[in-house]
Scaffold this motif. Structure first.
Motif, short mmCIF file in Angstrom:
data_model
loop_
_atom_site.label_atom_id
_atom_site.label_comp_id
_atom_site.label_asym_id
_atom_site.label_seq_id
_atom_site.Cartn_x
_atom_site.Cartn_y
_atom_site.Cartn_z
N GLU A 1 0.83 -1.21 0.00
CA GLU A 1 0.00 0.00 0.00
C GLU A 1 0.86 1.26 0.00
N ILE A 2 1.89 1.28 0.83
CA ILE A 2 2.78 2.45 0.87
C ILE A 2 3.47 2.63 -0.48
N TYR A 3 3.94 1.54 -1.06
CA TYR A 3 4.61 1.63 -2.36
C TYR A 3 3.66 2.20 -3.42
N VAL A 4 2.43 1.67 -3.48
CA VAL A 4 1.47 2.14 -4.48
C VAL A 4 1.11 3.60 -4.23
N LEU A 5 0.90 3.98 -2.97
CA LEU A 5 0.58 5.39 -2.67
C LEU A 5 1.71 6.33 -3.10
N VAL A 6 2.95 5.93 -2.84
CA VAL A 6 4.09 6.76 -3.24
C VAL A 6 4.16 6.87 -4.76
N GLN A 7 3.96 5.74 -5.45
CA GLN A 7 4.03 5.76 -6.92
C GLN A 7 2.92 6.64 -7.51
N VAL A 8 1.70 6.49 -7.00
CA VAL A 8 0.59 7.31 -7.49
C VAL A 8 0.86 8.78 -7.16
N GLY A 9 1.36 9.04 -5.94
CA GLY A 9 1.67 10.41 -5.55
C GLY A 9 2.72 11.05 -6.43
N GLN A 10 3.71 10.27 -6.87
CA GLN A 10 4.74 10.81 -7.76
C GLN A 10 4.18 11.11 -9.15
N VAL A 11 3.21 10.34 -9.58
CA VAL A 11 2.66 10.54 -10.93
C VAL A 11 1.66 11.68 -10.95
N ILE A 12 0.72 11.73 -9.99
CA ILE A 12 -0.34 12.74 -10.06
C ILE A 12 -0.22 13.81 -8.99
N GLY A 13 0.69 13.68 -8.06
CA GLY A 13 0.87 14.67 -7.00
C GLY A 13 0.17 14.27 -5.72
N ALA A 14 0.65 14.82 -4.62
CA ALA A 14 0.14 14.45 -3.30
C ALA A 14 -1.31 14.88 -3.12
N GLY A 15 -1.65 16.08 -3.53
CA GLY A 15 -3.02 16.59 -3.37
C GLY A 15 -4.03 15.74 -4.11
N TRP A 16 -3.72 15.41 -5.37
CA TRP A 16 -4.63 14.58 -6.16
C TRP A 16 -4.73 13.16 -5.60
N THR A 17 -3.63 12.67 -5.05
CA THR A 17 -3.65 11.33 -4.45
C THR A 17 -4.57 11.32 -3.24
N ILE A 18 -4.47 12.34 -2.40
CA ILE A 18 -5.35 12.42 -1.22
C ILE A 18 -6.80 12.57 -1.66
N LEU A 19 -7.05 13.41 -2.66
CA LEU A 19 -8.42 13.58 -3.17
C LEU A 19 -8.95 12.27 -3.74
N LEU A 20 -8.11 11.55 -4.45
CA LEU A 20 -8.52 10.26 -5.00
C LEU A 20 -8.85 9.26 -3.88
N LEU A 21 -8.08 9.27 -2.81
CA LEU A 21 -8.37 8.40 -1.66
C LEU A 21 -9.70 8.78 -1.00
N VAL A 22 -9.98 10.07 -0.89
CA VAL A 22 -11.24 10.51 -0.28
C VAL A 22 -12.41 10.12 -1.17
N LEU A 23 -12.28 10.33 -2.49
CA LEU A 23 -13.35 9.93 -3.40
C LEU A 23 -13.56 8.42 -3.39
N ASP A 24 -12.47 7.69 -3.29
CA ASP A 24 -12.53 6.24 -3.20
C ASP A 24 -13.29 5.81 -1.94
N ALA A 25 -13.03 6.49 -0.83
CA ALA A 25 -13.73 6.18 0.43
C ALA A 25 -15.21 6.50 0.32
N LEU A 26 -15.54 7.62 -0.32
CA LEU A 26 -16.95 7.99 -0.49
C LEU A 26 -17.68 6.99 -1.39
N LEU A 27 -17.04 6.59 -2.49
CA LEU A 27 -17.63 5.60 -3.37
C LEU A 27 -17.82 4.27 -2.62
#
Length: 170
Positions: A23-49
């Protein structure tokens, strides 16, 4: 060490060491590609869905369970669906994309039948059906509770017999 203990230790190692590392590896990889803010937003949207999906599918599973019980049939499929939705919801509670993906797969109505079959196969492997010898004991020591006795419950002659009548109020 017996086989079951090794299996439990392996599952615990995967659950508490490997899954968080992945999970940490995937979060870091996604964060490097789309940025930390978008990664956090994506996690929040994922939780809402995931929350909406659990509520929707959990309600559907509950209604199906009630209908099966009211219809007088064994709700095996409905119980399995409820268990899978509960497990999927638990996986959605863990932060990360990998556990969320597995959780959503367990909850979605079109992927759940596959996991239901896997669950049924796992449960069937765990069940052991034994036979009980109901023949009367034989031999000189074959009295109630003696070496010739097999099967659960009290044997013949193990206590007083109370005769009665069963009355059904319905």
């Amino acid at each position: 060490m017996n086989r079951r203990r090794r299996l439990v230790q392996g599952v615990l190692f995967v659950a508490f060491v490997l899954v968080p590392l992945v999970e940490i590896y995937v979060l870091v990889q996604v964060g490097q590609v789309i940025g930390a803010g978008w990664t956090i937003l994506l996690l929040v949207l994922d939780a809402l869905l995931g929350t909406w999906l659990i509520k929707h599918e959990g309600g559907r599973a509950w209604r199906a369970l009630r209908e099966a019980i009211d219809g007088g049939r064994m709700p095996a499929t409905e119980i399995a669906d409820g268990a899978l939705i509960l497990l999927g919801g638990t996986l959605l509670l863990a932060p990360g994309f990998v556990t969320d993906a597995f959780g959503i797969l367990l909850i979605l109505p079109f992927t759940r039948p596959l996991f239901r079959r896997l669950l049924a196969a796992a449960v069937a492997r765990r069940l052991t059906i034994g036979s009980i010898d109901v023949r009367p004991p034989s031999g000189p020591q074959g009295g109630a509770g003696g070496p010739g006795r097999q099967g659960p419950g009290p044997g013949p002659g193990s206590g007083p017999v109370v005769r009665g009548e069963v009355i059904d109020d319905e």
